[in-house]
Scaffold this active site. Structure first.
Site, PDB file in Angstrom:
ATOM      1  N   SER A 169      -5.385   0.684  10.865  1.00 16.01           N
ATOM      2  CA  SER A 169      -4.542   0.678   9.679  1.00 16.01           C
ATOM      3  C   SER A 169      -3.687   1.933   9.683  1.00 16.01           C
ATOM      4  CB  SER A 169      -5.422   0.663   8.428  1.00 16.01           C
ATOM      5  OG  SER A 169      -4.687   1.032   7.291  1.00 16.01           O
ATOM      6  N   CYS A 175       0.817  -1.216   0.000  1.00 17.26           N
ATOM      7  CA  CYS A 175       0.000   0.000   0.000  1.00 17.26           C
ATOM      8  C   CYS A 175       0.852   1.268   0.000  1.00 17.26           C
ATOM      9  CB  CYS A 175      -0.933  -0.002   1.204  1.00 17.26           C
ATOM     10  SG  CYS A 175      -2.112  -1.354   1.173  1.00 17.26           S
ATOM     11  N   GLU A 225      -7.680  -4.458  12.596  1.00 13.76           N
ATOM     12  CA  GLU A 225      -7.677  -3.029  12.296  1.00 13.76           C
ATOM     13  C   GLU A 225      -9.094  -2.552  12.011  1.00 13.76           C
ATOM     14  OE1 GLU A 225      -3.215  -2.724  10.335  1.00 13.76           O
ATOM     15  OE2 GLU A 225      -4.973  -2.586   9.038  1.00 13.76           O
TER      16      GLU A 225
END
Length: 554
Positions: free
Chosen positions: A470, A194, A444
């Site tokens: 997160s 990510c 999360e």
């Protein structure tokens, strides 16, 4: 170089059977006489994060061979936070950190590797690889497969974190279903982890600054043309590390951990660092507390303008000068100790001497113009979190809030309450029984936090949980509340309508006018969600989030 461990498994007449087995797959006597280097990775077809690992592993093995070693490739598993987010599957993610570390350790012990190259990428694989190398205390290199490129929506760079916020925006009528679908289609354009300063890129930065990764490697994006050659060089480095017997115990000092905390704080990094750094420290017998994290963060300025709180993505940091540019800034400001040893045998200061800053870059601020005077990691205590809780505060986060508690005993119920408008401005969403033991696995809450921010409530709603967040999370979100509800922590005594106050400057999170102790005298632990298998084993062995949520023998 000390006596090679692999001699025990491949040398002598009595090891003929072992050599015969290895010859079946193509190894020669010459190969088996060399230093044996385990090359671990987490290729898996469940996410883009590790999808380039098979290819990179071949380049790493080439480098190992060129330097005189014999590579042996091994594969471990990974769980995608981004894919499992918002489902019970997310409970498996933190648990995977222990399983990955254990699996690398087992193969390395069983097959007597002399050195290790651990290729990592998605969130838990990075600390897991480092924990395995530290636990074994064998010469090793920890490497990051690289960040994904940014997606492009209209004229804006986006990441998967923006998609999660868009879900809330669509539920609140701020964007259309068509726009949400268009974002979904372009947010993740290829392999890599990510793209913001989320957990993967945070821990990638940690590995460089703490000294386990060669400076300059981790910033190179996953699909960049420089990654293959850099991987060959990293494979060669593993043999130099072995030659000089440079073990993790020589690198992972308290000074190195404080350097890593400073990098997280200065980059607006993920709160998950407050789990992974204490867990890694425990592997080398160093006590690293939440108070250490808060102390270093308080004295470190926020310098990097990175998503989710800022404008730029990890590829932009690479173009600006890389992790080493931020590291050099921090050394120049006295926030990072440049005398710390790295895996190359040179100091961190020596490694960043030649960094080239791209003229006009805006990703890393100069020391005299920080985004904030304090770093982004904040530890709060109070009658709701006597052992501590963690939040990430960016340049746009509100720093105080008082509101009504809306209490949920699981994430899914809370998510639907947010998306259906059953909570709203003035509320503090409380999600409990989602801690390391209670969930188990401490999932999360990006689905919930993204929905809150996406509805436009980032300055009107706060969240408190014994789960975690997160690295893509925005807003005033307090996680890692300890003790957790499943252990009878104060959060278990909250009720709807209680008044919760959050004061970041005072580092406090509290419920007002309530005798929590009296309520908890009537409390009974809930039935466990899992009674067998890996989830139940983890719940039985895991410790507090305040200590890194590590598992220990009973």
């Amino acid at each position: 170089m000390s006596e090679l461990l692999s001699r025990r498994i491949f040398e002598g007449k009595d090891r003929a059977g072992a050599r015969a087995m290895m010859k079946a797959i193509g190894f020669t006597d010459e190969d088996l006489a060399r230093p044996q280097v385990g090359v671990s990775h987490s290729w898996i077809e469940t996410m883009p994060c590790n999808f380039n690992h098979r290819e990179l592993a071949q380049h790493l093995k080439t480098g190992v061979r060129q330097a005189g070693g014999n590579p042996q490739e091994l594969n471990t598993i990974a769980i995608s936070d981004g894919v499992t987010m918002g489902t019970p599957g997310m409970r498996t993610s933190l648990i995977s950190r222990e399983l990955i570390a254990d699996s690398i350790e087992l193969v390395a012990r069983g097959h007597y590797f002399d050195a290790l190259v651990c290729l990592t990428a998605c969130d838990k694989t990075i600390p897991a690889g480092a924990m395995a190398v530290a636990r074994l205390d064998r010469p090793g290199v920890v490497l990051y497969g690289g960040s994904i490129a940014a997606g492009r929506f209209g004229n804006t760079d986006i990441t998967v974190g923006d998609v999660y916020e868009a879900i809330g925006a669509e539920a609140g009528g701020r964007i259309t279903a068509t726009e949400l679908k268009q974002m979904e289609d372009v947010a993740c354009p290829g392999a890599g982890a990510c793209g913001g300063q989320f957990t993967a890129n945070t821990m990638s930065m940690v590995m460089e600054v703490i000294g386990l990764s060669p400076v300059g490697y981790n910033s190179i994006p996953a699909m960049h043309e420089r990654k293959p050659e850099a991987s060959i060089e990293a494979g060669r480095l593993a043999l130099q590390v072995l030659k000089h017997d440079l073990r993790p115990s020589k690198i992972l000092t308290k000074k190195a951990f404080e350097n890593a905390i400073a990098a997280v704080a200065a980059s607006g990094g993920s709160t998950n660092a407050a789990l992974h750094l204490p867990a890694l420290a425990a592997e080398v017998g160093i006590e690293l507390t939440l108070d250490d994290i808060d102390r270093v963060s308080r004295r470190t300025p926020l310098l990097a303008d990175l998503k989710p709180g800022g404008r730029f993505v990890a590829v932009d940091l690479f173009k600006a000068g890389g992790i080493q540019l931020l590291t050099k800034r921090l050394i120049e400001g006295g926030y990072v100790d440049g005398s710390a040893l790295t895996v190359t045998g040179r100091t961190l200061g020596e490694e960043v001497e030649r960094v080239k800053e791209t003229p006009g870059q805006e990703v890393v601020r100069p020391l005299d113009r920080p985004i904030k005077e304090e770093g982004g990691l904040v530890v709060l205590r109070g009658n709701l979190a006597p052992e501590g809780s963690v939040s990430k505060i960016t340049g746009h986060t509100m720093t105080s809030f008082k509101g009504r508690a809306r209490v949920f005993d699981d994430e899914d119920t809370a998510f639907h309450a947010v998306t259906e408008g059953a909570v709203g401005p003035g509320d503090v969403v409380v999600i409990r029984y989602e801690g390391p033991k209670g969930a188990p696995g401490m999932p999360e809450m990006l689905a919930v936090t993204g929905a809150i921010v996406g509805r436009g409530w980032g300055q009107q709603v706060a969240l408190v949980t014994d789960g975690r967040f997160s690295g893509a999370t925005n807003g005033l979100m307090i996680g890692h509340v300890s003790p957790e509800a499943a252990r009878g922590g104060p959060i278990a005594g909250l009720r709807d309508g209680d008044t919760i106050s959050i004061d970041v400057a005072a580092r406090r999170v509290e419920v007002e006018g309530v005798d929590l102790a009296a309520r908890l005298r009537e409390w009974k632990p809930p039935e466990p969600r899992y009674r067998a298998g890996v989830m139940a084993k983890y719940a039985a062995l895991v410790g507090s989030a305040a200590e890194g949520a590590v598992t220990r023998p009973v």
